[in-house]
Design a protein around this motif. Structure first.
Motif, PDB file in Angstrom:
ATOM      1  N   VAL A  22       0.839  -1.203   0.000  1.00  0.00           N
ATOM      2  CA  VAL A  22       0.000   0.000   0.000  1.00  0.00           C
ATOM      3  C   VAL A  22       0.873   1.251   0.000  1.00  0.00           C
ATOM      4  N   LEU A  23       1.914   1.267   0.831  1.00  0.00           N
ATOM      5  CA  LEU A  23       2.794   2.436   0.905  1.00  0.00           C
ATOM      6  C   LEU A  23       3.580   2.635  -0.388  1.00  0.00           C
ATOM      7  N   ALA A  24       3.864   1.560  -1.090  1.00  0.00           N
ATOM      8  CA  ALA A  24       4.578   1.657  -2.362  1.00  0.00           C
ATOM      9  C   ALA A  24       3.623   2.036  -3.495  1.00  0.00           C
ATOM     10  N   PRO A  28      -2.657  -4.234  -4.228  1.00  0.00           N
ATOM     11  CA  PRO A  28      -3.522  -5.098  -5.035  1.00  0.00           C
ATOM     12  C   PRO A  28      -4.950  -4.538  -5.109  1.00  0.00           C
ATOM     13  N   ASN A  29      -5.722  -5.075  -5.992  1.00  0.00           N
ATOM     14  CA  ASN A  29      -7.134  -4.722  -6.082  1.00  0.00           C
ATOM     15  C   ASN A  29      -7.838  -5.415  -4.920  1.00  0.00           C
ATOM     16  N   TRP A  30      -8.042  -4.675  -3.830  1.00  0.00           N
ATOM     17  CA  TRP A  30      -8.572  -5.289  -2.615  1.00  0.00           C
ATOM     18  C   TRP A  30     -10.002  -5.773  -2.809  1.00  0.00           C
ATOM     19  N   ARG A  31     -10.730  -5.205  -3.743  1.00  0.00           N
ATOM     20  CA  ARG A  31     -12.093  -5.684  -4.017  1.00  0.00           C
ATOM     21  C   ARG A  31     -12.034  -7.115  -4.567  1.00  0.00           C
ATOM     22  N   ALA A  32     -11.097  -7.347  -5.472  1.00  0.00           N
ATOM     23  CA  ALA A  32     -10.916  -8.696  -6.020  1.00  0.00           C
ATOM     24  C   ALA A  32     -10.458  -9.657  -4.931  1.00  0.00           C
ATOM     25  N   ALA A  83      -2.710 -16.064   3.019  1.00  0.00           N
ATOM     26  CA  ALA A  83      -2.445 -16.250   1.590  1.00  0.00           C
ATOM     27  C   ALA A  83      -3.209 -15.236   0.756  1.00  0.00           C
ATOM     28  N   LEU A  84      -4.432 -14.924   1.164  1.00  0.00           N
ATOM     29  CA  LEU A  84      -5.254 -13.979   0.412  1.00  0.00           C
ATOM     30  C   LEU A  84      -4.689 -12.562   0.447  1.00  0.00           C
ATOM     31  N   ALA A  89      -0.165  -9.066  -2.540  1.00  0.00           N
ATOM     32  CA  ALA A  89       0.736  -7.977  -2.148  1.00  0.00           C
ATOM     33  C   ALA A  89       2.139  -8.226  -2.690  1.00  0.00           C
ATOM     34  N   VAL A  90       2.639  -9.442  -2.560  1.00  0.00           N
ATOM     35  CA  VAL A  90       3.966  -9.773  -3.085  1.00  0.00           C
ATOM     36  C   VAL A  90       3.977  -9.629  -4.598  1.00  0.00           C
ATOM     37  N   TRP A  91       2.921 -10.077  -5.239  1.00  0.00           N
ATOM     38  CA  TRP A  91       2.824  -9.967  -6.708  1.00  0.00           C
ATOM     39  C   TRP A  91       2.952  -8.511  -7.143  1.00  0.00           C
TER      40      TRP A  91
END
Length: 114
Positions: A22-24, A28-32, A83-84, A89-91
């Motif tokens: 998030v800071l970077a 990710p698309n948190w809705r997805a 995992a979710l 986030a890593v991706w």
């Protein structure tokens, strides 16, 4: 060490990676992620109950909180939640490789035009 304490440590690391994404500004698309969570938590509930109910896996009652969904301890769901959050986030934090995809598409168009 209890499963709750183990989950707290593990989820804290996952939270740090999520916050880093998030800071970077590469969040990710948190809705997805939320939509995927519904499916994954439901599947975890079903399959954990099957493997625990059939005796393939068992938990020491002294090491869990006692809160259960069916026969599955609530602590078992932490891995799915981790995992979710962790994987998307890593991706997002990995370097983008979109240049290779575009070049490949351009090359395919050039070959087709020849």
């Amino acid at each position: 060490m209890t499963y709750t304490l183990l989950n707290i440590v593990f989820l804290a690391v996952v939270a740090l990676v999520g916050v880093a994404a998030v800071l970077a500004r590469r969040s990710p698309n948190w809705r997805a992620v939320g939509l995927a969570s519904i499916l994954m938590i439901a599947l975890t509930a079903i399959f954990d109950n099957v493997i625990i109910g059939t005796g393939i896996v068992d938990y020491d009652d002294a090491l869990i909180s006692g809160i259960r969904i069916g026969v599955a301890p609530i602590e078992d769901f932490a891995y799915t939640v981790a995992a979710l959050v962790l994987l998307p986030a890593v991706w997002q934090l990995l370097p983008s490789r979109s240049g290779g995809v575009t070049a490949g598409a351009e090359g395919a168009r050039q070959n087709k035009d020849s």
